[in-house]
Design a protein around this motif. Structure first.
Motif, PDB file in Angstrom:
ATOM      1  N   ASN A  29      53.309  46.469  28.428  1.00  0.00           N
ATOM      2  CA  ASN A  29      53.800  47.032  27.170  1.00  0.00           C
ATOM      3  C   ASN A  29      52.572  47.490  26.383  1.00  0.00           C
ATOM      4  OD1 ASN A  29      54.682  47.430  24.449  1.00  0.00           O
ATOM      5  ND2 ASN A  29      56.496  46.188  24.887  1.00  0.00           N
ATOM      6  N   GLY A  30      52.409  48.792  26.276  1.00  0.00           N
ATOM      7  CA  GLY A  30      51.226  49.346  25.635  1.00  0.00           C
ATOM      8  C   GLY A  30      51.124  49.058  24.158  1.00  0.00           C
ATOM      9  N   GLU A  65      42.366  47.666  29.706  1.00  0.00           N
ATOM     10  CA  GLU A  65      41.799  46.380  30.130  1.00  0.00           C
ATOM     11  C   GLU A  65      42.730  45.647  31.088  1.00  0.00           C
ATOM     12  OE1 GLU A  65      38.753  45.252  29.691  1.00  0.00           O
ATOM     13  OE2 GLU A  65      38.377  47.206  28.765  1.00  0.00           O
ATOM     14  N   GLU A  66      44.036  45.725  30.823  1.00  0.00           N
ATOM     15  CA  GLU A  66      45.000  45.071  31.707  1.00  0.00           C
ATOM     16  C   GLU A  66      44.964  45.684  33.109  1.00  0.00           C
ATOM     17  OE1 GLU A  66      47.337  42.516  31.283  1.00  0.00           O
ATOM     18  OE2 GLU A  66      46.233  42.041  29.464  1.00  0.00           O
ATOM     19  N   ILE A  67      44.898  46.995  33.175  1.00  0.00           N
ATOM     20  CA  ILE A  67      44.863  47.673  34.485  1.00  0.00           C
ATOM     21  C   ILE A  67      43.572  47.342  35.230  1.00  0.00           C
ATOM     22  CG2 ILE A  67      44.738  49.953  35.597  1.00  0.00           C
ATOM     23  CD1 ILE A  67      46.642  50.912  33.302  1.00  0.00           C
ATOM     24  N   ARG A  68      42.463  47.331  34.523  1.00  0.00           N
ATOM     25  CA  ARG A  68      41.197  46.958  35.167  1.00  0.00           C
ATOM     26  C   ARG A  68      41.249  45.539  35.711  1.00  0.00           C
ATOM     27  NH1 ARG A  68      37.180  49.440  30.509  1.00  0.00           N
ATOM     28  NH2 ARG A  68      37.235  51.630  31.227  1.00  0.00           N
ATOM     29  N   SER A  69      41.900  44.656  34.964  1.00  0.00           N
ATOM     30  CA  SER A  69      42.022  43.264  35.419  1.00  0.00           C
ATOM     31  C   SER A  69      42.923  43.156  36.641  1.00  0.00           C
ATOM     32  CB  SER A  69      42.576  42.404  34.274  1.00  0.00           C
ATOM     33  OG  SER A  69      42.812  41.080  34.700  1.00  0.00           O
ATOM     34  N   ILE A  70      44.052  43.832  36.611  1.00  0.00           N
ATOM     35  CA  ILE A  70      45.009  43.775  37.728  1.00  0.00           C
ATOM     36  C   ILE A  70      44.400  44.333  39.009  1.00  0.00           C
ATOM     37  CG2 ILE A  70      47.188  44.758  38.576  1.00  0.00           C
ATOM     38  CD1 ILE A  70      48.139  44.682  35.598  1.00  0.00           C
ATOM     39  N   THR A  71      43.640  45.427  38.877  1.00  0.00           N
ATOM     40  CA  THR A  71      43.136  46.145  40.055  1.00  0.00           C
ATOM     41  C   THR A  71      41.718  45.744  40.453  1.00  0.00           C
ATOM     42  OG1 THR A  71      42.346  47.940  38.636  1.00  0.00           O
ATOM     43  CG2 THR A  71      44.561  48.160  39.570  1.00  0.00           C
ATOM     44  N   GLY A  72      41.101  44.895  39.666  1.00  0.00           N
ATOM     45  CA  GLY A  72      39.734  44.509  39.985  1.00  0.00           C
ATOM     46  C   GLY A  72      38.724  45.617  39.720  1.00  0.00           C
ATOM     47  N   GLY A  73      38.936  46.349  38.625  1.00  0.00           N
ATOM     48  CA  GLY A  73      37.965  47.374  38.260  1.00  0.00           C
ATOM     49  C   GLY A  73      38.543  48.704  37.835  1.00  0.00           C
ATOM     50  N   GLY A  74      39.790  48.978  38.200  1.00  0.00           N
ATOM     51  CA  GLY A  74      40.411  50.238  37.815  1.00  0.00           C
ATOM     52  C   GLY A  74      41.346  50.758  38.889  1.00  0.00           C
ATOM     53  N   ALA A  75      42.345  51.505  38.482  1.00  0.00           N
ATOM     54  CA  ALA A  75      43.304  52.070  39.433  1.00  0.00           C
ATOM     55  C   ALA A  75      42.689  53.249  40.173  1.00  0.00           C
ATOM     56  CB  ALA A  75      44.560  52.530  38.699  1.00  0.00           C
ATOM     57  N   GLN A  76      43.091  53.435  41.401  1.00  0.00           N
ATOM     58  CA  GLN A  76      42.624  54.596  42.166  1.00  0.00           C
ATOM     59  C   GLN A  76      43.274  55.882  41.680  1.00  0.00           C
ATOM     60  OE1 GLN A  76      43.633  52.125  45.700  1.00  0.00           O
ATOM     61  NE2 GLN A  76      42.043  53.332  46.702  1.00  0.00           N
ATOM     62  N   VAL A  96      42.976  58.207  31.848  1.00  0.00           N
ATOM     63  CA  VAL A  96      41.698  58.560  32.479  1.00  0.00           C
ATOM     64  C   VAL A  96      40.784  57.345  32.517  1.00  0.00           C
ATOM     65  CG1 VAL A  96      39.643  60.022  32.304  1.00  0.00           C
ATOM     66  CG2 VAL A  96      41.898  60.984  31.794  1.00  0.00           C
ATOM     67  N   GLU A  97      40.694  56.625  31.413  1.00  0.00           N
ATOM     68  CA  GLU A  97      39.741  55.516  31.318  1.00  0.00           C
ATOM     69  C   GLU A  97      40.122  54.309  32.165  1.00  0.00           C
ATOM     70  OE1 GLU A  97      39.425  54.831  27.125  1.00  0.00           O
ATOM     71  OE2 GLU A  97      37.923  56.423  26.864  1.00  0.00           O
ATOM     72  N   CYS A  98      41.377  54.225  32.597  1.00  0.00           N
ATOM     73  CA  CYS A  98      41.783  53.083  33.419  1.00  0.00           C
ATOM     74  C   CYS A  98      41.406  53.255  34.884  1.00  0.00           C
ATOM     75  CB  CYS A  98      43.286  52.852  33.295  1.00  0.00           C
ATOM     76  SG  CYS A  98      44.302  53.966  34.293  1.00  0.00           S
ATOM     77  N   LEU A  99      40.864  54.414  35.241  1.00  0.00           N
ATOM     78  CA  LEU A  99      40.558  54.703  36.637  1.00  0.00           C
ATOM     79  C   LEU A  99      39.287  53.998  37.108  1.00  0.00           C
ATOM     80  CD1 LEU A  99      41.210  58.549  36.680  1.00  0.00           C
ATOM     81  CD2 LEU A  99      42.636  56.806  37.777  1.00  0.00           C
TER      82      LEU A  99
END
Length: 369
Positions: free
Chosen positions: A238-239, A246-257, A273-276
């Motif tokens: 929920n944005g 930060e949540e996406i970086r945590s879930i993916t271990g650094g950022g989504a592909q 863009v910044e979540c990548l």
């Protein structure tokens, strides 16, 4: 010959849809007359009503039509009377982009879909007061009948319910195609989808089909997030309650592909863009009003991130829409869970449901199939 039909008109900026009797001309040599069964409500219809896109008013909108061919012009060979079709966007079929299988980037896209008229400036619709914009996405399908071109009708099988098929011609193919055709993630990839509307949820379903193992949906509507999880999202954010990046970086271990921006909100686009990760690719789908700008830190892009603009899912509708129908028949693409049916006299209620987020994809039913 002409036809007297009922249609939903928008007469002024931000005004209501008004049901009136209008006159529809006979199809020209390369055109198709379609008895409309149902038409999806898209946020582009709402944007045009509010003049975010300056399509001349009064006009009949609607661009996710589905119906049965009643009559064809003499030069039409693609479909015949009695065929079931969905109606998608129009394109010239002659420019370099069309010839290379990219009709969504047709050089005449705006003139053919958002001018409110045929390419020669005429409209197939009129009333006692004069001409009406009647070629919206070369269909204007919030009506009992519509004139389309041979190019933008897609023949579909007759054993599927026409009432729900119309959105495959725009919003659904856009979201699904963005994943399957544009981003083309490998199995095991991670993807974050910003905006859990019809386009974003179609992307979520497509990401599951292609084998993404981390599928993150971001929205501020808890009901939409619950639906996203049901359709294949492995994580929901929920944005309004958490820092999505930060949540996406945590879930993916650094950022989504991969990421998709489906909201047309500049701040959200920046988050997408910044979540990548580095490198990573963000697909931009959200259609902001003309003139809207976004701010990005240049180094965010410099270090291996890509932004890709996506139109209509980078698909060839004649090929891709039947493919989506087969996914649906196999139980892999349950887009019908997004829909709710309304009668044409309930169109303003349906539009309000779309605006409020109460319904993901309202569909206006004109007549039974």
């Amino acid at each position: 010959m002409s036809y007297h039909i009922r249609a939903a008109l928008v007469k002024e900026r931000s005004g209501p849809f008004v049901i009136e009797s209008v006159e529809l001309a006979d199809p020209r040599e390369d055109e198709v007359l379609v008895n409309i069964v149902a038409t999806g409500v898209c946020h582009t219809d709402i944007g045009v009503r509010d003049q975010s896109y300056p399509v001349p008013l009064p006009a009949v909108l609607g661009h996710e039509g589905a119906g049965i061919v009643e009559k064809t012009g003499r030069g039409v060979t693609k479909v015949a009377p009695g065929d079931h079709v969905i109606i998608t966007y129009d394109f010239c079929g002659r420019c370099e982009n069309c010839q290379q299988g990219q009709p969504g980037f047709c050089v005449e896209f705006y003139a053919r879909n958002l001018s409110g008229a045929r390419i020669d400036g005429s409209s197939p619709l009129s009333s006692k007061e004069g001409p009406i914009g009647g070629c919206f996405f070369c269909q204007s399908s919030f009506a009992e009948k519509a004139i389309a071109s041979e190019r933008n009708v897609v023949k579909i099988r007759k054993d599927v319910p026409l009432e729900i098929m119309g959105p495959l011609g725009c919003g659904i193919q856009t979201g699904a195609g963005a994943v399957i055709n544009s981003l083309a993630p490998r199995a095991g990839s991670s993807i974050a989808v910003f905006g859990a509307g019809a386009v974003g949820l179609s992307a979520v379903m497509a990401a599951k089909i292609v084998g993404c193992t981390t599928i993150i949906a971001v929205d501020i509507n808890e009901g939409r997030l619950e639906l996203a999880r049901e359709l294949g999202a492995t994580h929901c954010i929920n944005g309004a309650k958490a820092d999505a990046v930060e949540e996406i970086r945590s879930i993916t271990g650094g950022g989504a592909q991969f990421s998709l921006e489906c909201t047309s909100v500049p701040r959200v686009f920046r988050q997408a863009v910044e979540c990548l990760r580095i490198p990573g690719t963000c697909g931009l789908i959200g259609a902001a009003a003309l003139g809207v700008e976004v701010s990005l830190e240049m180094s965010t892009i410099l270090f291996g991130r890509t932004i890709k603009g996506i139109m209509q899912g980078d698909c060839v509708p004649d090929v891709f829409v039947p493919r989506l129908i087969e996914f649906w028949r196999a139980g892999l693409f349950p887009f019908d869970k997004l829909t709710k049916l309304y009668g044409i006299d309930e169109i303003n209620e349906a539009v309000h449901a779309a605006e409020s987020g109460a319904v993901v994809k309202p569909i206006i039913v004109t007549k039974a199939a």
